[in-house]
Design an enzyme around this catalytic site. Structure first.
Site, PDB file in Angstrom:
ATOM      1  N   SER A  25     -10.140  -0.497   2.408  1.00 61.24           N
ATOM      2  CA  SER A  25      -9.542  -0.436   1.071  1.00 61.24           C
ATOM      3  C   SER A  25      -8.031  -0.355   1.199  1.00 61.24           C
ATOM      4  CB  SER A  25     -10.034   0.805   0.337  1.00 61.24           C
ATOM      5  OG  SER A  25      -9.403   1.964   0.865  1.00 61.24           O
ATOM      6  N   ASP A  26      -7.322  -0.800   0.190  1.00 57.03           N
ATOM      7  CA  ASP A  26      -5.904  -0.477   0.150  1.00 57.03           C
ATOM      8  C   ASP A  26      -5.806   1.043  -0.048  1.00 57.03           C
ATOM      9  OD1 ASP A  26      -3.162  -0.543   0.065  1.00 57.03           O
ATOM     10  OD2 ASP A  26      -3.060  -2.279  -1.236  1.00 57.03           O
ATOM     11  N   CYS A  27      -4.620   1.613   0.274  1.00 63.04           N
ATOM     12  CA  CYS A  27      -4.586   3.067   0.400  1.00 63.04           C
ATOM     13  C   CYS A  27      -4.805   3.765  -0.930  1.00 63.04           C
ATOM     14  CB  CYS A  27      -3.308   3.480   1.097  1.00 63.04           C
ATOM     15  SG  CYS A  27      -3.388   2.865   2.784  1.00 63.04           S
ATOM     16  N   MET A  29       0.842  -1.169   0.000  1.00 66.18           N
ATOM     17  CA  MET A  29       0.000   0.000   0.000  1.00 66.18           C
ATOM     18  C   MET A  29       0.875   1.214   0.000  1.00 66.18           C
ATOM     19  SD  MET A  29      -1.476   0.128   3.789  1.00 66.18           S
ATOM     20  CE  MET A  29      -1.658  -1.603   3.573  1.00 66.18           C
TER      21      MET A  29
END
Ligand SMILES: *[C@@H]1O[C@H](CO)[C@@H](O)[C@H](O)[C@H]1NC(C)=O
Ligand SMILES: *[C@@H]1O[C@H](CO)[C@@H](O)[C@H](O)[C@H]1NC(C)=O
Ligand SMILES: *[C@@H]1O[C@H](CO)[C@@H](O)[C@H](O)[C@H]1NC(C)=O
Ligand SMILES: *[C@@H]1O[C@H](CO)[C@@H](O)[C@H](O)[C@H]1NC(C)=O
Ligand SMILES: *[C@@H]1O[C@H](CO)[C@@H](O)[C@H](O)[C@H]1NC(C)=O
Length: 778
Positions: free
Chosen positions: A292-294, A1
């Site tokens: 969420s992923d970043c 991320m």
């Protein structure tokens, strides 16, 4: 991320600095909410710790305005002062020790460092489940201590359990390897260690399994993870990619799952209701939140053009089941999305129930942190002697002996002088890989070897890129003088990292040339030590009789150098096994990194992936690893037949005689196990640990008839003695196979069990599964 937006990154840095000034003093943290000093607290039902969490969460959500709710949908969650709630940064990491990646964690002051365990690929190589859990326990002690001192959060976005599909992946090091069963076990045990298995559903810290799903491409040949659409068959998804996540949620009871950047079959994972709502929350029953992923929501809008407007991107993600955004996207766009009727306030409430329940389970709404069961942990509980000893022990257990010609290893103390050569021979941070923190201290390979002998040190190359041979002669001269030569070579984050996939599998630059020349100059034996996350094609060294021994040490953590020396000199007898296949360089030409297909396709020249499907030549196979001793194994007891209880639905509708596989819904085999009793004798000359790998090959059918791992057990055996080991194979979960439509069934007929794996002293057993009588009264 990774945050991609620069302005956000700069803000984060400023934020870091402020935090380290103001809160990193080790003083007790202010309560996050429900401060007993606050007169409000008594009147707030959500502060009442004796009520069920569901009631408290409902009460709190009932008090929040729409604007307040929206500011709680992101990792930097805004304070709600009128309800006595402080801001909270959700993003902390603890992949192999409390990490300084993510704005939630800050080293310095009373917390100058934390125990830095080996990188996960090394720890996986130990095949020791209790070690994995124990590391999780230690990491969460240190995490709680840092939280209490205001230096870390309680929500950790670790572990990374994506199946290592392609050996080029820059993040190989972060994962437990290529086998889904092994990864699922690792995920469950590490998460149990972190979360503390407390009574009820209380959490010590909240872990997160990431990145869901079918993600193991960062940046290859002009294609990056933000734009990649992984085309994945139903069979591969159920049989391979989702297995670790399912184990993490089901067995590990993880409090969070993170969706990835990539698309799966044309849909961004963070906006796919089938993957999130239906699978993770519906089928697997996640008790926790989906993050969420970043910046993934931003990515699916901006890079993937998945929606026309940012409001639609916000709405489609939340409606798919996303509860928390790492980034700012949802706080910027959700209000307009609600006003436009794209997503309802009730959808937001559902997301908040999932995040706030986790905070409640962590005790964040119970007032004084010091009253919490882990409230007394502090600076004295970080980097303790015991914790650092466990980091050393983990490194020892993860080291894999790949070659040992004429029992060159262990070295004897008669070998008075050792030449220690190579770009990784005296490294510090290389040993902790990525997603690391600030370690308590380091023992480099050179320092480790110096505990046993005199050394002559020559780096040979300036760095792992090894772009010239200017220092080769000095290295050769050192080898000529010494009684033994240890070359510490391999990779580091400049070669394999997040956003950096490899282009080849060979040692970088002129490293191979250095090894070749030094081994010829060496007066004594030459030992090659490889530091890397991913596999390296060292075919040259495997064959070369001037190279007497090879060790793979992964990235062995803060005490890695001590562990390497302990193995070199025989204080530790290595017992690690490779958690991934080591392919030859030529393999790469046949497998574009973008091809997600696990199975071989001989017509197209596609060789397939991992030991389960790839049958071509290897440098070293999955499960490979030698010992200084030898073991003799004997199967003493195992059933040769098992009858699967049939449920009423099947007997009603299907004729058993024509059935060759039972769907899991048609059999009640949930607790049916296949027990294997094995005697392991140490018939060599020193004490050692043996890892039993149990594989199964199903009868032929429309599934794959390849062997796959169904159990493993590590055992310590003293010289001359015998240990009886029992491996229980879960029939439903692990003897089942996945058909082309992604349905798990249990093939009837003969399943072949192999115990061993690398060919030496393998045991074989065959077990016949047949449909038994119904155990449901009709
Ligand atoms: C976090 O949010 C607060 C309040 O909304 C804001 O002032 C702060 O700048 C944010 N921090 C970061 C790192 O974005
Ligand atoms: C998305 O739209 C932008 C701007 O219109 C365009 O440059 C880009 O190529 C599009 N990307 C994709 C993946 O379609
Ligand atoms: C080896 O590394 C350590 C730790 O960085 C350093 O203190 C020492 O000087 C190095 N030794 C040599 C010979 O370069
Ligand atoms: C120990 O057992 C293994 C496996 O059966 C066998 O190959 C080896 O020869 C035995 N070693 C000794 C010293 O008896
Ligand atoms: C597994 O690891 C634990 C923790 O370090 C250790 O006590 C145990 O001996 C290990 N098991 C084996 C068989 O080596």
């Amino acid at each position: 991320m990774a945050y991609k937006s620069n302005s956000f990154f700069i803000l984060s840095v400023v934020f870091f600095l402020c935090l380290s000034w103001s809160t990193n003093t080790g003083e007790a943290r202010q309560p996050f909410a429900c401060d007993p000093q606050n007169p409000l607290t008594k009147s707030l039902k959500f502060c009442s710790a004796s009520l069920p969490i569901q009631k408290r969460v409902d009460d709190l959500i009932g008090r929040l305005t729409l604007e307040e709710k929206i500011k709680l949908l992101v990792d930097n969650a805004t304070a709600v002062p009128r309800l006595g709630i402080q801001s909270y940064e959700w993003w902390s990491e603890a992949l192999h020790g409390v990490s300084n990646v993510g704005p939630g964690t800050n080293f310095g002051g009373d917390f100058p460092g934390a125990t830095s365990f080996p990188q996960v690929i090394t720890t996986a190589a130990s095949f020791n489940e209790s070690l994995w859990e124990q590391i999780g326990q230690v990491v969460s002690d240190e995490a709680r201590a840092m939280y209490n001192g205001g230096a870390a959060g309680l929500t950790y976005w670790s572990p990374n359990v994506n199946v290592l599909r392609d050996p080029r992946w820059g993040r190989c090091q972060e994962t437990p390897g290529e086998d889904p069963f092994l990864s699922a076990k690792y995920a469950a045990r590490y998460v149990m260690g972190l979360q503390g298995n407390a009574e009820g559903d209380r959490l010590k810290v909240a872990a997160c399994c990431k990145h869901y799903t079918a993600y193991d491409l960062d940046n290859w040949n002009g294609i990056d993870r933000y734009h990649f659409n992984a085309r994945v068959s139903k069979q591969d998804l159920e049989e391979t990619y989702n297995v670790p996540f399912k184990g993490c949620v089901g067995e590990g009871k993880v409090a969070s799952v993170m969706c990835s950047y990539n698309q799966v079959n044309g849909k961004p994972t963070c906006a796919d209701p089938d993957l999130l709502k239906n699978t993770i929350r519906g089928e697997w029953q996640l008790n926790g939140y989906i993050v969420s992923d970043c910046d993934s929501v931003d990515v699916l809008y901006k890079y993937q053009n998945y929606t026309r407007t940012p409001q639609e991107a916000a709405a489609v993600s939340i409606k798919a089941g996303l509860d928390l955004d790492c980034g700012v996207f949802l706080s910027d766009h959700t209000e307009e999305a609600v006003k436009a009727g794209l997503v309802s306030e009730n959808d937001l409430n559902n997301a908040l129930v999932n995040t706030i329940s986790v905070q409640m389970r962590l005790g964040m709404f119970d007032g004084e942190p010091s009253a919490h069961p882990f409230g007394n942990l502090g600076p004295k509980d970080v980097c303790t002697k015991d914790h650092q000893q466990l980091a050393l022990e983990a490194a020892r257990q993860g080291i894999v002996l790949l070659k040992n010609r004429r029992k060159t290893l262990p070295l004897s103390r008669r070998q008075k002088t050792v030449a220690v050569i190579g770009p990784n021979s005296n490294v510090t941070d290389t040993m902790i890989g990525n997603y690391a923190g600030v370690p308590c201290g380091y023992i480099t390979p050179l320092q480790g070897i110096q505990k046993y002998s005199q050394t002559i040190h020559q780096p040979g190359c300036t760095n792992v890129a090894c772009n010239d041979d200017q220092q080769f002669e000095l290295a050769e001269a050192a080898a000529r003088q010494a009684d033994a030569t240890v070359l510490v070579m391999g990779l580091d984050l400049s070669i394999e990292a997040e956003s950096r996939d490899r282009t080849g599998l060979l040692l970088p630059g002129d490293q191979q040339e250095l090894v070749y020349r030094v081994s010829r100059a060496s007066k004594g034996p030459t030992i090659l030590v490889l530091m890397s996350g991913g596999p390296i094609d060292v075919s040259f060294a495997k064959k070369d009789k001037h190279i007497d021994a090879i060790l793979w040490v992964g990235y062995p953590g803060q005490a890695g150098g001590a562990a390497i020396a302990d193995v070199l000199f025989g204080t530790t007898n290595p017992g690690g096994k490779l958690p991934m296949t080591w392919y030859p360089e030529s393999y790469l030409a046949k497998v574009p990194m973008t091809n997600m297909q696990m199975r071989a396709n001989p017509k197209r020249g596609y060789p397939g992936r991992t030991y389960r499907f790839y049958k071509g030549p290897v440098v070293f196979p999955f499960g490979y690893g030698l010992s200084f001793t030898t073991f003799d194994t004997k199967l003493v007891q195992a059933p040769s037949q098992l009858s699967l209880p049939i449920s009423a639905t099947l007997t009603d509708s299907t004729t058993l005689s024509t059935t060759y596989a039972l769907s899991l819904t048609h059999t009640n085999c949930n607790s049916l196990s296949l027990p294997l009793h094995i005697d392991v004798k140490n018939n060599g000359t020193v004490d050692g640990t043996h890892t039993l790998l149990v594989f199964s090959t199903p009868p032929a059918g429309t599934w794959s008839a390849n062997k796959h791992l169904v159990g493993f057990q590590k055992v310590h055996v003293a010289v001359g003695s015998v240990q009886r080991v029992t491996v229980d194979v879960d029939v439903c979960k692990h003897l089942s196979v996945v058909d082309k439509s992604g349905v798990r069934t249990i093939p009837l007929g003969e399943h072949q069990i192999h115990i061993g794996g690398d060919g030496v002293g393998d045991l074989k057993h065959s077990i016949s599964l047949h449909a038994g009588s119904t155990n449901i009264k009709s």
